[in-house]
Design an enzyme around this catalytic site. Structure first.
Site, PDB file in Angstrom:
ATOM      1  CG  LEU A 173      88.663  57.690  83.645  1.00  0.00           C
ATOM      2  CD1 LEU A 173      89.597  58.767  83.762  1.00  0.00           C
ATOM      3  CD2 LEU A 173      87.979  56.583  84.727  1.00  0.00           C
ATOM      4  CB  THR A 208      76.050  53.750  82.313  1.00  0.00           C
ATOM      5  OG1 THR A 208      76.946  52.134  81.915  1.00  0.00           O
ATOM      6  CG2 THR A 208      75.074  54.020  80.856  1.00  0.00           C
ATOM      7  CE  LYS A 262      68.664  62.530  82.917  1.00  0.00           C
ATOM      8  NZ  LYS A 262      68.342  61.275  83.868  1.00  0.00           N
ATOM      9  CG  HIS A 299      54.514  81.720  99.325  1.00  0.00           C
ATOM     10  ND1 HIS A 299      53.460  80.561  99.552  1.00  0.00           N
ATOM     11  CD2 HIS A 299      54.068  82.696  98.670  1.00  0.00           C
ATOM     12  CE1 HIS A 299      52.154  81.401  97.856  1.00  0.00           C
ATOM     13  NE2 HIS A 299      53.124  82.203  98.030  1.00  0.00           N
TER      14      HIS A 299
HETATM   15  P1  FAD Z   1      78.345  52.008  84.609  1.00  0.00           P
HETATM   16  O1  FAD Z   1      78.413  53.299  84.507  1.00  0.00           O
HETATM   17  O2  FAD Z   1      78.077  50.854  83.829  1.00  0.00           O
HETATM   18  O3  FAD Z   1      80.026  51.805  84.875  1.00  0.00           O
HETATM   19  C1  FAD Z   1      80.581  50.110  84.731  1.00  0.00           C
HETATM   20  C2  FAD Z   1      82.053  51.189  83.973  1.00  0.00           C
HETATM   21  O4  FAD Z   1      82.985  50.123  83.953  1.00  0.00           O
HETATM   22  C3  FAD Z   1      82.084  51.244  82.914  1.00  0.00           C
HETATM   23  O5  FAD Z   1      82.841  52.084  82.339  1.00  0.00           O
HETATM   24  C4  FAD Z   1      82.506  50.010  81.815  1.00  0.00           C
HETATM   25  O6  FAD Z   1      83.422  50.752  80.754  1.00  0.00           O
HETATM   26  C5  FAD Z   1      83.819  50.045  83.150  1.00  0.00           C
HETATM   27  N1  FAD Z   1      83.320  47.907  83.007  1.00  0.00           N
HETATM   28  C6  FAD Z   1      82.832  47.156  82.553  1.00  0.00           C
HETATM   29  N2  FAD Z   1      83.943  45.823  82.418  1.00  0.00           N
HETATM   30  C7  FAD Z   1      85.131  46.311  82.662  1.00  0.00           C
HETATM   31  C8  FAD Z   1      86.118  45.330  82.308  1.00  0.00           C
HETATM   32  N3  FAD Z   1      86.576  44.316  82.883  1.00  0.00           N
HETATM   33  N4  FAD Z   1      87.470  45.722  83.435  1.00  0.00           N
HETATM   34  C9  FAD Z   1      87.055  47.748  83.025  1.00  0.00           C
HETATM   35  N5  FAD Z   1      86.218  48.287  82.833  1.00  0.00           N
HETATM   36  C10 FAD Z   1      85.216  47.801  82.576  1.00  0.00           C
HETATM   37  N6  FAD Z   1      70.727  56.391  87.152  1.00  0.00           N
HETATM   38  C11 FAD Z   1      70.238  57.631  87.390  1.00  0.00           C
HETATM   39  O7  FAD Z   1      70.049  57.258  89.291  1.00  0.00           O
HETATM   40  N7  FAD Z   1      69.202  58.739  87.256  1.00  0.00           N
HETATM   41  C12 FAD Z   1      69.549  58.930  85.894  1.00  0.00           C
HETATM   42  O8  FAD Z   1      69.073  59.998  85.788  1.00  0.00           O
HETATM   43  C13 FAD Z   1      69.248  57.505  85.543  1.00  0.00           C
HETATM   44  N8  FAD Z   1      69.899  57.821  83.674  1.00  0.00           N
HETATM   45  C14 FAD Z   1      70.102  57.057  82.728  1.00  0.00           C
HETATM   46  C15 FAD Z   1      69.447  57.272  81.690  1.00  0.00           C
HETATM   47  C16 FAD Z   1      70.006  56.706  81.255  1.00  0.00           C
HETATM   48  C17 FAD Z   1      69.476  57.228  79.302  1.00  0.00           C
HETATM   49  C18 FAD Z   1      70.981  55.249  80.965  1.00  0.00           C
HETATM   50  C19 FAD Z   1      71.577  54.570  79.882  1.00  0.00           C
HETATM   51  C20 FAD Z   1      70.964  55.004  82.371  1.00  0.00           C
HETATM   52  C21 FAD Z   1      70.482  56.073  83.274  1.00  0.00           C
HETATM   53  N9  FAD Z   1      70.791  55.957  84.526  1.00  0.00           N
HETATM   54  C22 FAD Z   1      70.419  56.934  85.735  1.00  0.00           C
HETATM   55  C23 FAD Z   1      70.630  54.775  85.354  1.00  0.00           C
HETATM   56  C24 FAD Z   1      72.970  55.159  85.858  1.00  0.00           C
HETATM   57  O9  FAD Z   1      73.678  55.314  84.588  1.00  0.00           O
HETATM   58  C25 FAD Z   1      73.425  53.623  86.393  1.00  0.00           C
HETATM   59  O10 FAD Z   1      72.488  53.222  86.982  1.00  0.00           O
HETATM   60  C26 FAD Z   1      75.038  54.139  86.557  1.00  0.00           C
HETATM   61  O11 FAD Z   1      75.481  54.355  85.524  1.00  0.00           O
HETATM   62  C27 FAD Z   1      75.656  52.858  86.821  1.00  0.00           C
HETATM   63  O12 FAD Z   1      76.640  52.689  87.729  1.00  0.00           O
HETATM   64  P2  FAD Z   1      77.812  51.702  87.885  1.00  0.00           P
HETATM   65  O13 FAD Z   1      78.764  52.230  87.879  1.00  0.00           O
HETATM   66  O14 FAD Z   1      77.161  50.875  88.347  1.00  0.00           O
HETATM   67  O15 FAD Z   1      77.989  51.100  86.098  1.00  0.00           O
END
Ligand code: FAD
Length: 469
Positions: A42, A45, A55, A448
């Protein structure tokens, strides 16, 4: 198959959980499927192994760096700064747990059913959820894919979790190496360079393109490079990694220099920060005719795929792969499904932020993009070297550069590097949403002393009316 949902969201990252909450708020019967994968859970990533823990570590890094390098000058004399990276990791995990518990609470509060397992499209209006070897199907009028992305690497640099790691492992390191090579100087790479340098690791940052943060304004990359060099981070730009000998100790990394010659670099650990790839496998996309283009699920500006009732949002649906983009797409998709959507996604005003020190932030067009779009361009640049608030923060590296239309003064883009610029970008983003001009920016009496004044000063510079330069 007992339940029939209006919406089933697959993935509970910042795209998926926000979409599910908004859909439920709009009276849609909603479920969110989450597999709790290696990088996810939940909150996805972002909350588990991305934005938030990174952060948290950057804040620990800033404290370590400031105490060690600026403390005495600022009147706080540390006797001896001792590093405890596992404690910093522990703190980052506590913050992460608090936020992921918050996501669970919010989903529950909004009556979103959380379905634990791996989801896939099993046919029109059917989602199969697989958990512990068992599969159940739910019926739904709409499916939203929000499955995110996972770390990428190159052949020869496969992640082994020990000698060659990705961001997931870097965020949980219990023992720091003496020397680390970070491959890739995008935001993730420079943020980790900042963290590990501040904790005393000898960091070499290797980037194949011309500058650090190569997708930003080139002046920003150069300024960051200067700042990192002062801190003792080695920056190898225009340099490609070719081979890694994992068996020697320390490992030997062969790099190809800008002139084509090769150098052998010794390193104890390699951190790959070369981007992420969308998760599209085993989702039933091909079987159900959902179009995938360049690896991403193809969507339109309402986040619709080519199949009726199938949407995609977040990292899996294309660039820019950023948490706030995914969340925004989640809202657009939910409102479209509910038939109340007013605004499609627009991608021209998305803030881009790197939280290294100094921070990097940009929004809108670069000079080249503005010229290409047919604008006669005027720019204004305000360096932070003599900026009051930057000096008080002991952080005077950087600048704010505005790009505007010469004829009407419309703000087209802003590119910044410096203390707290991650917060300044919101003013500029809002100004652009409201189609503000340079005149309107400078009309506002910015507090400021504040870093926000730097935006006003850059706007003054573009108008040819600099006050503090
Ligand atoms: P995700 O966050 O990847 O979530 C996808 C979810 O789907 C996961 O929980 C996964 O387990 C689940 N899932 C996958 N396949 C299935 C399936 N078949 N069935 C059920 N569940 C599934 N972005 C920023 O905007 N600011 C930042 O400062 C930033 N810092 C980052 C630092 C790091 C080290 C990293 C790696 C990334 C960073 N990002 C940042 C990028 C950001 O994490 C991603 O853009 C964001 O998490 C994408 O969100 P999402 O919901 O598309 O996917």
């Amino acid at each position: 198959m007992s339940e029939t949902y209006d919406v089933v969201v697959v993935g509970a990252g910042p795209a998926g959980y926000v979409c599910a909450i908004r859909a439920a708020q709009l009276g849609l019967r909603t479920a969110c499927v989450e597999s709790g994968s290696y990088e996810g859970g939940l909150g996805g990533t972002c909350l588990n192994w991305g934005c938030i823990p990174a952060k948290a570590l950057l804040e620990s890094a800033a404290l370590a760096h400031n105490l060690r390098h600026h403390g005495a000058r600022m009147g706080v004399k540390p006797v001896e700064v001792e590093y405890d990276f596992p404690a910093a990791v522990k703190r980052s995990r506590i913050i992460t747990r608090k936020l992921t518990a918050g996501v669970k609470y919010l989903l529950g509060k909004n009556k979103v059913d959380i379905l634990q397992g791996r989801g896939r499209l099993a046919g029109a209006g059917r989602v199969a959820v697989e958990s512990d070897g068992e599969t159940r199907e739910v019926a739904t009028r709409n499916v939203v894919f929000a499955t995110g992305s996972v770390m990428n690497t190159f052949p020869g640099f496969e992640l082994d979790g020990e000698k060659v790691i990705g961001s997931r492992e870097a965020l949980g390191l219990q023992q720091l190496p003496a020397k680390m090579a970070i491959v890739g100087a995008g935001f993730v790479g420079v943020e980790f360079a900042d963290v590990f340098n501040a904790f005393g690791v000898d960091v070499t940052l290797i980037e194949a393109l011309d500058t650090l943060v190569p997708f930003e304004d080139p002046d920003i990359g150069k300024a960051l490079e200067r700042s990192f060099r002062k801190r003792g981070i080695r920056n190898l730009t225009n340099t490609r990694v070719k081979h890694l000998d994992r068996d020697s100790s320390p490992m030997v990394l062969t790099v190809v220099n800008p002139d084509g010659s090769e150098t052998a670099e010794e390193t104890d650990l390699v951190l790959m920060a070369v981007g992420r790839r969308p998760v599209t496998e085993n989702l039933g996309l091909e079987k159900n005719g959902v179009a995938v283009e360049d690896g991403f699920i193809r969507i339109d500006d309402w986040c619709r795929t080519n199949q009726p009732g199938v949407y995609a949002i977040g990292d899996v649906a294309g660039q820019p792969m950023l948490a706030h983009v995914g969340s925004h797409e989640g809202i657009v998709a939910a409102e479209h499904i509910a038939g109340v959507a007013k605004h499609p996604m627009t991608y021209g005003n998305i803030p881009s932020v790197g939280y290294c020190h100094p921070e990097v932030a940009s929004i809108g067009m670069s000079v080249a993009q503005a010229e290409e779009a047919g604008h006669e361009v005027v720019t204004g640049k305000y360096p932070l070297g003599a900026h009051g608030r930057a000096l008080t923060a002991e952080s005077a590296d950087g600048f704010v550069k505005v790009v505007a239309d010469a004829k009407y003064g419309e703000l087209l883009g802003v590119h910044m590097i410096g203390h707290n610029v991650s917060e300044l970008v919101a003013e500029v983003g809002m100004a652009r949403e409201l189609e503000a001009t340079l005149d309107e920016i400078v009309r506002h009496a910015h507090a400021h002393p504040s870093m926000a004044e730097a935006v006003m000063e850059a706007a003054f510079a573009a108008l040819g009316r600099s006050i503090h330069m």
